[in-house]
Design an enzyme around this catalytic site. Structure first.
Site, PDB file in Angstrom:
ATOM      1  CG  ASP A  40      -1.970  -1.071   1.172  1.00 47.54           C
ATOM      2  OD1 ASP A  40      -2.274  -1.526   0.067  1.00 47.54           O
ATOM      3  OD2 ASP A  40      -2.453  -1.479   2.238  1.00 47.54           O
ATOM      4  CE  LYS A  62      -6.799   0.091   0.064  1.00 41.84           C
ATOM      5  NZ  LYS A  62      -7.572  -1.075   0.505  1.00 41.84           N
ATOM      6  CG  MET A 177      -7.371   3.671   9.530  1.00 44.51           C
ATOM      7  SD  MET A 177      -7.946   2.373   8.403  1.00 44.51           S
ATOM      8  CE  MET A 177      -9.099   1.497   9.462  1.00 44.51           C
TER       9      MET A 177
END
Length: 508
Positions: A40, A62, A177
């Site tokens: 990612d 990502k 997150m």
């Protein structure tokens, strides 16, 4: 079976939360045998050193707010690579099965009949609080921990999280997150019974040397974090245990390179010592090989024997030269016993150490570790004798010329070659454009050339970045290429390079 019908093996590997030292041994073993690495974002560029030089690295890009490759596309990529018979490492931050979408990738592989292995990683949910001096459980304060995802909107959370249960549990609440939704998450906790006075913290870039902890009370933490400009990645922690951080903070803020991001341009597999020395001073080393070493070069065994039989001196100008000469020797069916009559010279301490690892102590080493000084040191020893230079192909001619001028017969034995490494040029350009680098270290002219190739000569991207070189030859080459050299280590040791970095940043 046809190649396209062969099924490979996909390892879903947790890379840990950012500190490269938190990669598991099993994760490292997987990287060491990988043919393809799908990642990612490279939280710790040092992980490059663990994969074979020929491994293919695929950046699926990502990160928070930037999913340039969709999850469905990643799933299809893993299946395609598996069907091609590849050994694939899917490298994911933290743990692949904790909000890492590793379960989705595993299901896609299982549906396609591709074998896979899950290698758990150290999760940021536990490691980041620990690095900030916050134990997520503590007798008398918290008997459990609840881990939530904060990456979704309130609508998407509907029915997935029992906020009333979270509020009355008395457990530490860790949200991953959650920067974008921090105010909403804090509001849900307050609405479900938590006091506005509950200790809270937001840890940015946790476990890295850029870690920053913002602490406050639950009722104010969203405003405090916004005022501090907190950005992802960050972990949000709520609970009485946050109050222990004042006494349990264990990372020193007084280190001279604290928070400095320093690019190490040495070849793959050779950056660890310098990186560790930078880290010991509080800096964040970013291993980014700008060159790759190809060796040993093929040599006819009879030709090698003839070269050795004619020589009185064997001279090495780098650790790579030592390594690949001995590999040539072994491939010819010989070992160190074939060198018993020779005298040895090395350019510096590191090269001498590589020779000692093979049981041989150098007879000569110059006080200053340059080819010019090596030529001066040998000038009174080699007249009328034969010198064999075991070094890089297409090496600069000055050393050989100086030895011939001293009366020596000089022969060259190319043992390896240097090629530019541009596999991760896009990553480097992004770091420079975003002003994310504080310094770049160069150990040879070839590392300078390699970096310039990676940035396509865009020297303006280096504005404000300190350039530190080993040796006057490297520094002169860098200046001739248009770089501003801020400091030069006289000798090629790691200690000298780090001392230069520390001295330069203390000027700021």
């Amino acid at each position: 079976m046809l190649a396209e019908e062969r099924k490979g093996l996909v390892y879903l590997v947790g890379a840990g939360p950012g500190d490269p030292g938190l990669l598991t041994l099993r994760g490292r073993q997987c990287l060491e045998q990988a043919e393809v690495v799908v990642y990612d974002r490279l939280l710790a560029p040092e992980l490059l050193d663990y994969a074979p030089p020929e491994a293919e690295w695929i950046d699926v890009g990502k990160e928070s707010g930037n999913h340039r490759v969709t999850q469905a596309e990643i799933d299809r990529l893993l299946v395609r690579l598996g069907r091609a018979g590849k050994r694939v490492v899917r490298l994911k931050g933290g743990d692949p099965f904790l909000f890492g979408r590793g379960g989705e990738e595993a299901l896609a592989l299982a549906a396609a009949g591709i074998p896979f292995v899950v290698v758990p990683g150290v999760s940021s949910a536990l490691a980041v609080p620990a690095y900030a001096g916050i134990p997520v459980t503590h007798r008398g304060l918290a008997g459990g921990v609840t881990v939530l995802t904060g990456h979704e909107t309130d609508a998407k959370h509907e029915g997935q999280i029992d906020w009333a249960q979270v509020g009355r549990s008395g457990e530490t609440v860790v949200t991953l997150m959650g920067v974008a939704n921090l105010r909403w998450i804090a509001g849900r906790l307050l609405a479900n019974g938590l006091s506005p006075e509950t200790p809270a913290a937001v840890i940015e870039n946790g476990t890295t040397l850029r870690q920053r902890a913002i602490r406050g009370r639950l009722g104010e933490i969203a405003d405090v974090a916004t005022g501090a400009g907190v950005k992802p990645p960050a972990v949000f922690i709520v609970g009485a245990v946050v109050g222990l951080a004042d006494r349990l903070e264990w990372r020193s803020a007084a280190q001279p390179l604290r928070g400095r991001r320093i690019l190490v341009t040495r070849p793959q597999g050779q950056a660890a010592e310098l990186a560790e020395a930078i880290r010991a001073q509080g800096g964040e080393p970013l291993a980014f090989p700008t060159i790759r070493i190809e060796g040993p070069l093929p040599v006819d065994p009879d030709f090698l024997r003839d070269r050795l039989n004619c020589a009185d001196w064997l001279v090495f100008t780098s650790r790579n030269g030592v390594e690949h000469f001995f590999n040539q020797l072994y491939q010819a069916g010989l070992d160190a016993r074939a060198l018993y009559w020779l005298k040895f010279a090395v350019i510096g301490r590191t090269t001498g150490a590589a020779l000692r690892e093979r049981g041989i102590v150098a007879d000569q080493m110059p006080p200053v570790y340059t080819a010019a000084e090596l030529g001066k040191t040998l000038s009174s020893h080699v007249s009328g004798q034969s010198v064999l230079l075991a070094r890089v192909a297409d090496a600069p001619p000055e050393l050989a010329a100086a030895l011939r001028q001293s009366g020596a017969a000089v022969a060259e034995l190319p043992v390896y070659r240097v090629e530019p490494d541009t596999r991760h040029a896009e990553w480097l350009r992004e770091q420079l454009k975003q002003r994310r680098l504080d310094a770049i270290t160069f150990t040879s002219p070839s590392t300078v050339r390699g970096l310039l190739g990676n940035i396509e000569g865009q020297l303006q991207w280096l504005a404000g970045v300190k350039i530190i070189c080993i040796g006057p030859v490297t520094a002169e080459y860098a200046r001739a290429a248009g770089l501003t050299v801020h400091a030069t280590a006289a000798n090629s040791g790691v200690r000298e390079m780090v001392d230069c970095l520390v001295a330069e940043f203390r000027k700021d």
